[in-house]
Design a protein around this motif. Structure first.
Motif, short mmCIF file in Angstrom:
data_model
loop_
_atom_site.label_atom_id
_atom_site.label_comp_id
_atom_site.label_asym_id
_atom_site.label_seq_id
_atom_site.Cartn_x
_atom_site.Cartn_y
_atom_site.Cartn_z
N ASP A 30 -32.65 26.21 10.78
CA ASP A 30 -31.76 25.58 9.81
C ASP A 30 -32.58 24.88 8.72
N LYS A 81 -33.04 20.92 3.22
CA LYS A 81 -33.46 19.70 3.93
C LYS A 81 -34.79 19.19 3.38
N ASP A 103 -25.79 22.73 4.29
CA ASP A 103 -26.48 22.24 5.49
C ASP A 103 -25.49 21.89 6.61
N ALA A 104 -24.21 21.84 6.30
CA ALA A 104 -23.20 21.65 7.37
C ALA A 104 -22.76 23.04 7.81
N GLU A 105 -23.74 23.80 8.33
CA GLU A 105 -23.53 25.23 8.61
C GLU A 105 -23.06 25.49 10.04
MN MN Z 1 -27.66 22.00 8.84
#
Ligand code: MN
Ligand code: BES
Ligand code: ZN
Length: 484
Positions: free
Chosen positions: A255, A262, A332-334
């Motif tokens: 991720d 990130k 990123d909220a995957e």
């Molecule tokens: Mn993430």
């Protein structure tokens, strides 16, 4: 690590351990050893270890006293600790075989199995990529000889050993770096490991997922050259045709955050963003190896989240398999985007009697619970209680968090049915609310946010630093206590 059961005469090990209850030094101890233990404040507490040397015939042998703790309700955990203390001490000591005399300690077969489980789990290492270790850094301990085991120990160990193998498989998957372990190789590794176990495996490729309309999962995967997969693992040990329990795991093999990239510091940790899927894969192995009398289906949603010319953008709207649309505010909220399609798939395909998902879903759960508990979110009190009790019994602890309409509102979107992040606060809860929108009416469901539990920066009760294998023992125990 090999476990052998022997009679006292058969063992020739030169390191010999005994289990000692609190303040109950056996009368037959060598007096010098007993005096040494006393001088060192050895009191038989769980996990305490005293090492001395005694003369046996012509030889000097190493004599180890292992504290086994009080015989209260923490007995199993104390015995695990004692076993773990033994392997931690001798793993790289140069010693290859350690004998443990368990006679005279008033133990049942189950007790000895707990001791051995702790020993085995604490001895797990993954040294595949270390080619320049010095001799004294290498694992030397290969065998534990159990001497004087009570009736039933070997049967109890057969069960515990199945659990150990599941935990070890999960740790292996979690430990492997993302250039080695990606969706296709995760599937291949599982298929190889499951050979001959009776587990039935089915794999969904991108073509099939596209046909099923899994736009949320595929949106995450589209920025990676690694092709996404869903791994379906079935164990049919229960009544033919009975609705299964479903376990669903987040398997983001790396991720980066995607376009919502990130920060670089610590990003390497995101190789273990597949810890939920790893726990599901390990649990299924344990259930099969011990022949669990239950029907269970495990689903691993496997993708890599990368930034790329083809990656999804903040603001993109995707359509999930359920038909609900999602505005992707933050790439990123995957995890929730992967899980929502896996959840819809498992409910439609298997009509499970309940669903438990596991995911390294939010950093916010680590802010809330540190590394002591995983967060538990659920629409069902009985399921919550069952999972919490199972977790307490095996040391994979859970703490229930709140849910409700006020939190649910926080993920409404002005353009789609929902957005993939809430506001600034309550990030673990809004993530759970998102998942709940994909649970069909009447299906008991629990979500375990295990972000704080998958990886340890320091050694714990039955693990070294690194992958803990969290979740396998929890789910196995839950099945044992509620579904068999
Ligand atoms: Mn993430
Ligand atoms: N995999 C992470 C969560 C995570 C963070 C796991 C740290 C383990 C350690 C997840 O995909 C993520 O990035 N979550 C975001 C959500 C946010 C964008 C709403 C987070 O927690 O910051
Ligand atoms: Zn993630």
């Amino acid at each position: 690590m090999q476990i052998h059961f022997l009679s006292p005469a058969q063992s020739s090990a030169t390191t010999r351990a005994r289990l000692i209850a609190p303040d109950a030094m056996p009368a037959d101890l060598d007096p010098v050893l007993a005096a040494g233990a006393k001088a060192s404040r050895f009191a038989g507490k769980a996990g305490q270890l005293f090492e001395g040397f005694v003369v046996r015939g012509d030889a000097t042998v190493r004599a180890v006293l292992l504290g086994m703790g009080a015989s209260g309700k923490e007995r199993a955990a104390s015995l695990e600790k004692a076993g773990a203390a033994l392997t931690a001490k001798y793993l790289t000591s140069g010693e290859t075989v350690v004998a443990v005399d368990v006679s005279g300690a008033d133990l049942t077969g189950e007790d000895v199995a707990s001791f051995l489980l702790g020993a085995r789990l604490r001895g797990w290492r993954w040294d595949t990529y270390r080619t320049t270790q010095k001799e004294e850094q290498k694992v030397s301990l290969t065998t534990i000889e159990v001497v004087g085991a009570p009736e039933g120990t070997e049967a109890a160990w057969a069960q515990a050993s199945a659990i150990a193998q599941g935990v070890e498989f999960t740790r292996e998957l979690v430990t492997e770096p993302a250039n080695i372990l990606y969706p296709e190789s995760f599937v291949a590794r599982a298929q190889a490991r499951y050979e001959g176990t009776g587990l039935v495996v089915r794999v969904l490729d991108v073509e099939e997922m596209t046909r099923l309309g899994m736009g949320a999962l595929l949106g995450v995967a589209q920025g990676s050259v690694r092709s996404a997969r869903i791994l379906v693992i079935q164990w049919n040990g229960g009544e033919a045709g009975a609705a299964p329990v479903a376990f669903v795991g987040k398997g983001v093999t790396f991720d980066t955050g995607g376009i919502s990239l990130k920060q670089p510091g610590g990003m390497e940790d995101m190789k273990w963003d597949m810890g939920g899927a790893g726990a599901v894969a390990g649990t299924m192995l344990s259930l099969a190896l011990r022949g669990a009398k239950a029907n269970v289906v495990g689903i691993c949603g496997l993708v890599e989240n990368m930034p790329d010319g083809n990656a999804q953008r903040p603001g993109d709207v995707v359509t999930s398999m359920s038909g609900q649309t999602i505005e992707v505010i933050n790439t990123d909220a995957e995890g929730r985007l992967v899980l929502c399609d896996a959840l819809t798939f498992v409910q439609r395909e298997f009509k499970p009697r309940l669903v438990v998902d596991l995911a390294t879903l939010t950093g916010a759960i680590i802010a809330s619970l540190a590394h002591e508990y995983a967060g538990l979110f659920s629409n069902d009190d009985t399921l919550s209680a069952g999972l919490t009790a199972a977790g307490n019994a095996v040391g994979d602890r859970l703490w229930r968090m709140p849910m409700g309409p006020a939190y649910d509102k926080m993920i409404d979107s002005p353009i789609a049915d929902m957005k993939n992040i809430g506001g600034k606060f309550g990030g673990s809860i809004t993530a759970a609310q998102f998942l709940e929108r994909f649970i069909e009416k009447g299906t008991p469901w629990a979500h375990l946010d295990i972000a704080g539990m998958v990886w340890a920066d320091k050694a714990g009760a039955t693990w070294d630093k690194g992958a803990t294998g969290y979740g396998v023992r929890l789910l196995d125990r839950f099945i044992r206590d509620t579904a068999e």
